[in-house]
Design a protein around this motif. Structure first.
Motif, short mmCIF file in Angstrom:
data_model
loop_
_atom_site.label_atom_id
_atom_site.label_comp_id
_atom_site.label_asym_id
_atom_site.label_seq_id
_atom_site.Cartn_x
_atom_site.Cartn_y
_atom_site.Cartn_z
N VAL A 118 0.88 -1.16 0.00
CA VAL A 118 0.00 0.00 0.00
C VAL A 118 0.92 1.21 0.00
N LYS A 119 1.16 1.74 -1.18
CA LYS A 119 2.22 2.73 -1.36
C LYS A 119 1.97 4.00 -0.53
N GLY A 120 3.01 4.41 0.20
CA GLY A 120 2.95 5.66 0.94
C GLY A 120 2.20 5.61 2.25
N ALA A 121 1.70 4.43 2.65
CA ALA A 121 0.86 4.34 3.85
C ALA A 121 1.70 4.40 5.11
N LYS A 122 1.26 5.21 6.05
CA LYS A 122 1.84 5.27 7.39
C LYS A 122 0.71 4.98 8.39
N ALA A 123 1.09 4.76 9.63
CA ALA A 123 0.09 4.39 10.64
C ALA A 123 -1.00 5.44 10.77
N PHE A 124 -0.64 6.72 10.63
CA PHE A 124 -1.66 7.77 10.84
C PHE A 124 -2.69 7.81 9.71
N ASN A 180 -8.39 8.56 2.14
CA ASN A 180 -7.16 8.88 1.42
C ASN A 180 -6.75 7.66 0.61
N PRO A 181 -5.88 7.83 -0.38
CA PRO A 181 -5.48 6.68 -1.21
C PRO A 181 -4.92 5.52 -0.40
N GLN A 182 -4.20 5.83 0.67
CA GLN A 182 -3.60 4.77 1.48
C GLN A 182 -4.68 3.95 2.21
N LYS A 183 -5.65 4.64 2.75
CA LYS A 183 -6.73 3.95 3.46
C LYS A 183 -7.58 3.12 2.49
N ILE A 184 -7.85 3.70 1.33
CA ILE A 184 -8.60 2.96 0.30
C ILE A 184 -7.80 1.73 -0.14
N GLY A 185 -6.49 1.92 -0.34
CA GLY A 185 -5.63 0.81 -0.75
C GLY A 185 -5.65 -0.33 0.26
#
Length: 307
Positions: A134-140, A149-154
């Motif tokens: 999940v590109k760019g995803a951080k815990a926050f 956000n794209p990370q949460k959707i991913g």
């Protein structure tokens, strides 16, 4: 968009087409397409093809005539980071038929690539690790409070697959953003919030939302902590203070996440303990670079894990 939605075959087709169309320009965008091609091929277990795409990307990167616009400067920084990482990692990825063994799904940011095709005996069963990036995803990014956000959707798209096929699910979103110029430090400076409070709430919110999202798979979960930070050169009182703040942020995050796992009966892989020297900063013994673990760190992590 395809990549965010976990439609990797369509994403791969688009990246390859993009790279071919703009290859003659030797611009940053062609480099980005090739890097993304390599990353997806790793996830699809096409390691030799991933190596070829990376080789083409490196050839472009070494071309001193590559042109940069203002809009591609940030992209260049990301590209260079991935190039360096993949160049060190890909030669260490075993070439195996992952379909022949039980599998562990490793969800995470770039950290999940580090253990691609590694095998591990976990709870008496030999398993092969399959990365799911999940590109760019951080815990926050991954909490009830965070906006879409794209990370949460991913993340949500990746857990919609049939998780029953996997023996375990690893989560490597433990890296918190503790850089000097962006992330938790300037956030606390801007808002006046205490670093310990922000790190603690980030870990709690991340754990609660992801375990809720994976409630049917709770017994399979293993959370990875974040590595010890490298010490910045303490050339001034300011950089010395930044070192202390970064260390405090990461130690608080790891301690909180470990406690959440313990109280919920979920396994926790203590990456901080493995990577820290006596003063709390990174020993560099188990690191592939300044961010990612070496593949062989996997077995060391699970030597002392409490089931």
């Amino acid at each position: 968009i395809y990549e965010t939605w976990n439609e990797l075959e369509s994403a791969l087709e688009s990246y390859i087409k993009s790279a071919n169309l703009i290859a003659q320009h030797k611009r940053e965008s062609s480099l980005t397409s090739l890097i993304n091609t390599s990353v997806i091929l790793i996830q699809l277990n096409s390691i030799e093809d991933a190596k070829k795409a990376l080789s083409n990307a490196l050839a472009i990167a070494f071309n001193k005539e590559i042109t940069l616009s203002q809009s591609t400067m940030k992209n260049k920084k990301n590209n260079n980071a991935y190039l360096s990482y993949l160049n060190k990692l890909i030669p260490k990825i075993p070439r195996i038929d992952s379909s022949a063994e039980s599998q562990i799904l490793h969800l995470g940011e770039s950290h999940c690539l580090a253990f691609t095709n590694q095998t591990i005996d976990l709870k008496g069963k030999k398993c092969i690790l399959k990365p799911s990036l999940v590109k760019g995803a951080k815990a926050f990014h991954l909490s009830e409070e965070s906006r879409k956000n794209p990370q949460k959707i991913g993340f949500e798209k990746r857990i919609q697959q049939n998780l029953e096929d996997y023996e375990h699910i690893f989560l490597s979103f433990g890296e918190i953003d503790s850089r000097e110029d962006e992330g938790i430090l300037p956030h606390c400076k801007k808002t006046g919030k205490a670093i310990q409070d922000v790190s603690k709430s980030t870990a709690i919110n991340y754990f609660r939302w992801t375990t809720k999202s994976l409630s049917q798979q709770k017994k399979k979960l293993v959370y990875f902590g974040t590595p010890a930070p490298f010490m910045l050169d303490p050339i001034s009182d300011q950089s010395s203070e930044i070192n202390k703040q970064r260390l405090l942020a990461i130690k608080t995050f790891n301690t909180t996440l470990a406690k959440q796992c313990q109280e919920s009966g979920v396994l926790f892989a203590d990456v901080y303990q493995l990577t820290a020297r006596n003063d709390g900063y990174n020993s560099n013994i188990w690191m592939l670079d300044s961010v990612h673990l070496k593949p062989k760190a996997l077995h060391e992590l699970f030597k002392n894990i409490k089931y």
